[in-house]
Scaffold this active site. Sequence first.
Site, PDB file in Angstrom:
ATOM      1  N   GLU A 305       2.672  15.273  45.292  1.00 15.41           N
ATOM      2  CA  GLU A 305       3.355  14.476  44.276  1.00 15.41           C
ATOM      3  C   GLU A 305       4.628  15.149  43.785  1.00 15.41           C
ATOM      4  O   GLU A 305       5.603  14.486  43.441  1.00 15.41           O
ATOM      5  CB  GLU A 305       2.437  14.206  43.086  1.00 15.41           C
ATOM      6  CG  GLU A 305       1.519  13.030  43.278  1.00 15.41           C
ATOM      7  CD  GLU A 305       0.922  12.521  41.975  1.00 15.41           C
ATOM      8  OE1 GLU A 305       0.285  11.462  42.010  1.00 15.41           O
ATOM      9  OE2 GLU A 305       1.066  13.163  40.926  1.00 15.41           O
ATOM     10  N   HIS A 349     -14.394  24.986  62.821  1.00 15.30           N
ATOM     11  CA  HIS A 349     -15.026  24.229  63.901  1.00 15.30           C
ATOM     12  C   HIS A 349     -14.475  22.802  63.975  1.00 15.30           C
ATOM     13  O   HIS A 349     -15.112  21.931  64.571  1.00 15.30           O
ATOM     14  CB  HIS A 349     -16.540  24.223  63.701  1.00 15.30           C
ATOM     15  CG  HIS A 349     -17.140  25.591  63.742  1.00 15.30           C
ATOM     16  ND1 HIS A 349     -17.716  26.127  64.868  1.00 15.30           N
ATOM     17  CD2 HIS A 349     -17.211  26.562  62.790  1.00 15.30           C
ATOM     18  CE1 HIS A 349     -18.135  27.360  64.616  1.00 15.30           C
ATOM     19  NE2 HIS A 349     -17.842  27.645  63.350  1.00 15.30           N
ATOM     20  N   LYS A 457       0.758   0.415  42.488  1.00 11.49           N
ATOM     21  CA  LYS A 457       0.371  -0.062  41.158  1.00 11.49           C
ATOM     22  C   LYS A 457       1.075  -1.375  40.835  1.00 11.49           C
ATOM     23  O   LYS A 457       0.460  -2.331  40.334  1.00 11.49           O
ATOM     24  CB  LYS A 457       0.710   0.978  40.098  1.00 11.49           C
ATOM     25  CG  LYS A 457      -0.114   2.253  40.157  1.00 11.49           C
ATOM     26  CD  LYS A 457       0.269   3.180  39.013  1.00 11.49           C
ATOM     27  CE  LYS A 457      -0.516   4.472  39.027  1.00 11.49           C
ATOM     28  NZ  LYS A 457      -0.136   5.360  37.901  1.00 11.49           N
TER      29      LYS A 457
END
Length: 490
Positions: A305, A349, A457
Amino acid sequence: MQKITFDFNNMLDHSIGGLHGVTPSDMQELSGRIKDAHEHLTGLMASPVARKTLSLEWVELPLQGEKMIDEVRSLAKEIAAKFDNVVSLGIGGSYLGLKAAQDALCAPYYNEFKALRKGRPRIYFEGNNLDPETLRALLKNLDPKKTFVIVISKSGETTETKAALMVIEAWLKKHVGAKFGRRILAITDPTSGSLRKKVDQEQAKDTLSFRSLPLLKGVGGRFSELNIGLLHLALAGVDIARIFEGALAMRERCLSPDLAGNPAYMYAALHTILYRKKGKSIAIVMPFSEALKSTADWYVQLLAESLGKKYARKIEIANDGTEAWRADASKVVNVGRTPVACRGTNDLHSIQQNNIEGENNKAVTFIRVKKFARDLKIPGGKDILSGRSYSGLLELAQEATEWALARESRPSCTITLPEISPYYWGGLLFFFEMATAFEGELLGVNAFDQPGVEGYKHYMYFKLGKPGLPEATIKEIKDNPLIKDQRYIL
């Protein structure tokens, strides 16, 4: 007292070569910008006005006094004495910092075993997603009469948190009656926003309903753990004062103009060079500690951000010398490293295969713990693992991972904590915050806004029929619908 250390050997040309590692000439080339960035950033941090208007007030959070700590502790003690469960509602910085703290500073399986909680309540996190299953399952299995709710939101309008609060309000009202608001506390803006309005309205009717704590001005969500997370820390029995002490010690180190003595500046400078000159656009954060995996998740938000920006920063200086920062629409930069959180040894892994043999576009940050509070020794007498400690094997695995990366000319660095404790965890958070702010200066972007988050939004608000949307936003959505051609859906 031991310090958090930052080992950057494997980011340099002497370890991985000049094609993929940082050279002395690379550092010299950046030295002027480093000096300018330090002077600009510290000048702003010294100004109370700039800290508030530009969202830099987080640098002052380690300086909060004992009176404030005592007030938070007292409130936490009251809640813990009455309730077995606490549900914390929040998203982004209002969730990730708290989750990171709980996983790092509370015992593993804290919620599952009463003995590990030492008389403290179970703490659950909701309001960070719109998946209906989790909240539904939680409320079905919690006793509402023994549950307290903390909602964290600056505006009160963030969809995920607002929806969860509405559901929980109805749940509490149904099961505990009209005074359900006495079981809710809001951490929100002290003067504005719909949640503040609700707090004021409820308190006008009942002063014990919807009590509140303030979100401090000039502190953005992802930099706010030492503000919004304090009640949560106190509820879990964590020593807040020690967190502040650790953050303050790191603050002193990270305000030094000397690059050789400032780990945050060095971290930011090296990653800027690796990103801009060596093509290392992906930031792998790999703590070798299960307890610190959520701290890596918190850092993902902090970096993404703060530095993932479309436009360069334009600085406008008023007659009185104060600064305002604007997005410079004439300079599209699309910058920002892409963070990926994982953990050792589990992800050796999985993602490690790509780290070693995939595209050489990554820089790995290891977080190592020198001493664990509790260790485990492997029994037996003939196996190569017999008699070995888990912590020793973990340290060896981290060293082996460093070696394997260096052999393939893959840059990495290691942050070492003497132990996982409130003091060192507070220092680690401040280190990453300062490094991110400084990297923003080097990249020339505003590290303290997040305009890219607003797009989804606005679209949701439009579809939900929320009043007051700007006409330009409405027009943009109407003029640019999603294309769903059935020919391309299998």
